[in-house]
Enzyme design. Structure first.
Site, PDB file in Angstrom:
ATOM      1  N   MET A 191     -44.659   8.411  -8.702  1.00  0.00           N
ATOM      2  CA  MET A 191     -43.643   9.653  -7.557  1.00  0.00           C
ATOM      3  C   MET A 191     -43.586   8.847  -6.628  1.00  0.00           C
ATOM      4  O   MET A 191     -44.444   9.365  -6.069  1.00  0.00           O
ATOM      5  CB  MET A 191     -43.301  10.265  -7.964  1.00  0.00           C
ATOM      6  CG  MET A 191     -43.127  11.227  -9.816  1.00  0.00           C
ATOM      7  SD  MET A 191     -43.516  12.724 -10.535  1.00  0.00           S
ATOM      8  CE  MET A 191     -45.040  12.674 -10.607  1.00  0.00           C
ATOM      9  N   CYS A 233     -36.037   2.716 -11.547  1.00  0.00           N
ATOM     10  CA  CYS A 233     -35.834   3.186 -10.053  1.00  0.00           C
ATOM     11  C   CYS A 233     -34.403   2.201  -9.986  1.00  0.00           C
ATOM     12  O   CYS A 233     -34.406   1.428 -10.138  1.00  0.00           O
ATOM     13  CB  CYS A 233     -36.481   2.761  -8.795  1.00  0.00           C
ATOM     14  SG  CYS A 233     -35.659   3.467  -7.267  1.00  0.00           S
TER      15      CYS A 233
HETATM   16  C1  LIG Z   1     -39.754  12.582  -6.649  1.00  0.00           C
HETATM   17  C2  LIG Z   1     -39.672  11.490  -7.565  1.00  0.00           C
HETATM   18  C3  LIG Z   1     -40.821   9.879  -6.534  1.00  0.00           C
HETATM   19  C4  LIG Z   1     -40.467   8.992  -7.958  1.00  0.00           C
HETATM   20  N1  LIG Z   1     -40.851   7.759  -7.356  1.00  0.00           N
HETATM   21  C5  LIG Z   1     -40.513   6.875  -9.070  1.00  0.00           C
HETATM   22  C6  LIG Z   1     -41.329   5.714  -8.053  1.00  0.00           C
HETATM   23  O1  LIG Z   1     -41.496   5.231  -7.369  1.00  0.00           O
HETATM   24  N2  LIG Z   1     -41.187   5.013  -9.432  1.00  0.00           N
HETATM   25  C7  LIG Z   1     -40.597   5.179 -10.521  1.00  0.00           C
HETATM   26  O2  LIG Z   1     -41.563   3.676 -12.100  1.00  0.00           O
HETATM   27  N3  LIG Z   1     -40.836   6.357 -11.162  1.00  0.00           N
HETATM   28  C8  LIG Z   1     -40.479   6.947 -10.364  1.00  0.00           C
HETATM   29  N4  LIG Z   1     -40.132   8.514 -10.141  1.00  0.00           N
HETATM   30  C9  LIG Z   1     -39.778   8.489 -11.708  1.00  0.00           C
HETATM   31  C10 LIG Z   1     -40.452   8.884 -12.633  1.00  0.00           C
HETATM   32  O3  LIG Z   1     -41.856   8.370 -12.286  1.00  0.00           O
HETATM   33  C11 LIG Z   1     -40.465   9.649 -14.252  1.00  0.00           C
HETATM   34  O4  LIG Z   1     -39.987   8.720 -13.954  1.00  0.00           O
HETATM   35  C12 LIG Z   1     -38.939  10.154 -13.373  1.00  0.00           C
HETATM   36  O5  LIG Z   1     -39.445  11.572 -13.289  1.00  0.00           O
HETATM   37  C13 LIG Z   1     -39.368  10.637 -14.916  1.00  0.00           C
HETATM   38  O6  LIG Z   1     -40.115  12.027 -16.054  1.00  0.00           O
HETATM   39  P1  LIG Z   1     -40.395  13.310 -15.657  1.00  0.00           P
HETATM   40  O7  LIG Z   1     -38.936  13.870 -16.711  1.00  0.00           O
HETATM   41  O8  LIG Z   1     -41.746  13.732 -16.388  1.00  0.00           O
HETATM   42  O9  LIG Z   1     -40.624  13.571 -14.271  1.00  0.00           O
HETATM   43  C14 LIG Z   1     -39.750   9.073  -9.757  1.00  0.00           C
HETATM   44  C15 LIG Z   1     -39.913  10.649  -9.502  1.00  0.00           C
HETATM   45  C16 LIG Z   1     -39.870  11.409  -8.876  1.00  0.00           C
HETATM   46  C17 LIG Z   1     -39.529  13.494  -9.291  1.00  0.00           C
END
Ligand SMILES: Cc1cc2nc3c(=O)[nH]c(=O)nc-3n(C[C@H](O)[C@H](O)[C@H](O)COP(=O)(O)O)c2cc1C
Length: 333
Positions: free
Chosen positions: A17, A99
């Protein structure tokens, strides 16, 4: 389920993230769980090949195991970046194909790579040729209006042919136009069945599911169908959710640290980082959710969010924050 699952070190992981999962955040997660597999923020090949490598790659050995997530779409650049990652000690190199941000689209990587599976396969091959650690891919289940399961099945199949054995499936579409990255994590519906079906269609691959998962009971449910579960926002906002991971999913027999013991470790960590010139608030900002659900957590959080007080770099701020909590003080004496 499969024997594969027993072997997967990624049974539980914390998602990459941006701006969140920096080394301080990972250190906090590591105090709570020894086994959860951790990811860096995405680092672009441009930042690594033309920027400050130590700033992007330095981490403390105590954080391990840690996977480095790369953003890029140029096989030769990704190979150089992956090599650097391996040299700096990362346990896995992960390619971001999920992303949807405009900035990432301008760089022609992230989720738009899902439309170019052969290019992703070339990228994976180029990286695998130069590193011995696993090269993995994190992706969505579709882009824009493509809802067909066959799309993600063919994407995974093409990249598996290039030697990739681990796929992290954020189980919703990426909408490239019209939704912000934040909306892209909330609006497209979750389709866990697609990830489960991938595991059925490719039983020899390690399939990790991600998206909207909040509790260890849910983790356990998903593990009936796939090899691992990646937690994102919940692990950040409520890091203590990881406390029972080692016992429940990795067979650990030691009791996890209590929240107060985690805080004590965090304070020690802050002291050593302050001594190296770090801003205290750069660390505490990741810990604001440590007492989530405990009476007084809001007061604790408020004190530790006061940037003027944090600028004094005085660890007594933790004593002030703790006054708001209804937990015993002896442990800190
Ligand atoms: C603040 C933030 C930054 C993120 N940055 C990335 C990233 O750098 N690379 C990536 O593959 N996913 C990124 N994501 C997505 C997360 O890795 C994840 O796939 C997404 O939040 C869904 O999972 P969750 O519902 O458990 O949060 C980001 C998510 C958040 C909230």
């Amino acid at each position: 389920m499969s024997a594969n699952r027993q072997a997967s070190p990624r049974r539980v992981s914390v998602a990459p993230m941006m701006d969140w999962t920096d080394r301080h955040c990972r250190s906090l997660h590591r105090f709570i769980s020894q086994h959860t597999w951790l990811y860096t923020e995405m680092v672009t090949t441009g930042a690594l090949l033309h920027g400050d490598v130590p700033r992007h790659l330095a981490f403390t050995p105590a954080e391990a195991p840690v996977a480095l997530q790369l953003g890029g779409s140029e096989p030769a650049d990704l190979a150089r970046a992956a090599k650097l990652g391996e040299q700096w000690g990362y346990d896995e190199i992960n390619l971001n194909c999920g992303c949807p941000s405009e900035r990432v689209q301008r760089g022609a990587f992230g989720a738009c790579l899902m439309k170019e599976p052969q290019l992703v396969a070339d990228c994976v091959k180029a990286m695998r040729d130069v590193v011995t650690v696993p090269v993995t891919v994190k992706h969505r289940i579709g882009v824009d209006t493509i809802e067909d399961y066959a799309f993600v099945r063919d994407f995974v199949g093409t990249i598996a042919d290039a030697g990739c054995e681990v796929f992290i499936v954020h189980a919703r579409n990426a909408i490239l136009k019209g939704l912000s990255p934040k909306e892209n994590r909330e609006i497209p519906p979750l389709k866990y069945d697609y990830a489960y079906q991938l595991k059925r269609d490719f039983p020899h691959l390690e399939i990790i599911i991600n998206g909207g998962i909040k509790t260890l009971d849910e983790v356990e449910q998903h593990l009936q169908h796939v090899d691992g579960v990646m937690l994102g926002r919940e692990a950040y906002h409520n890091p203590y959710v990881l406390a029972d991971v080692d016992a429940r999913f990795y067979g650990a027999t030691d009791a996890p640290l209590t929240r107060e013991e985690v805080e004590a470790k965090l304070i020690e960590y802050c002291a050593s980082e302050i001594a190296r010139g770090q801003f205290l608030g750069a660390i505490t900002r990741h810990a604001l959710g440590l007492y989530r659900g405990v009476a007084g957590a809001r007061g604790w959080r408020r004190v530790l969010s006061d940037s003027r007080e944090l600028a004094k770099a005085d660890l007594a701020i933790f004593d002030a924050a703790r006054q708001h909590l209804r937990v015993p003080d002896e442990i800190f004496e």
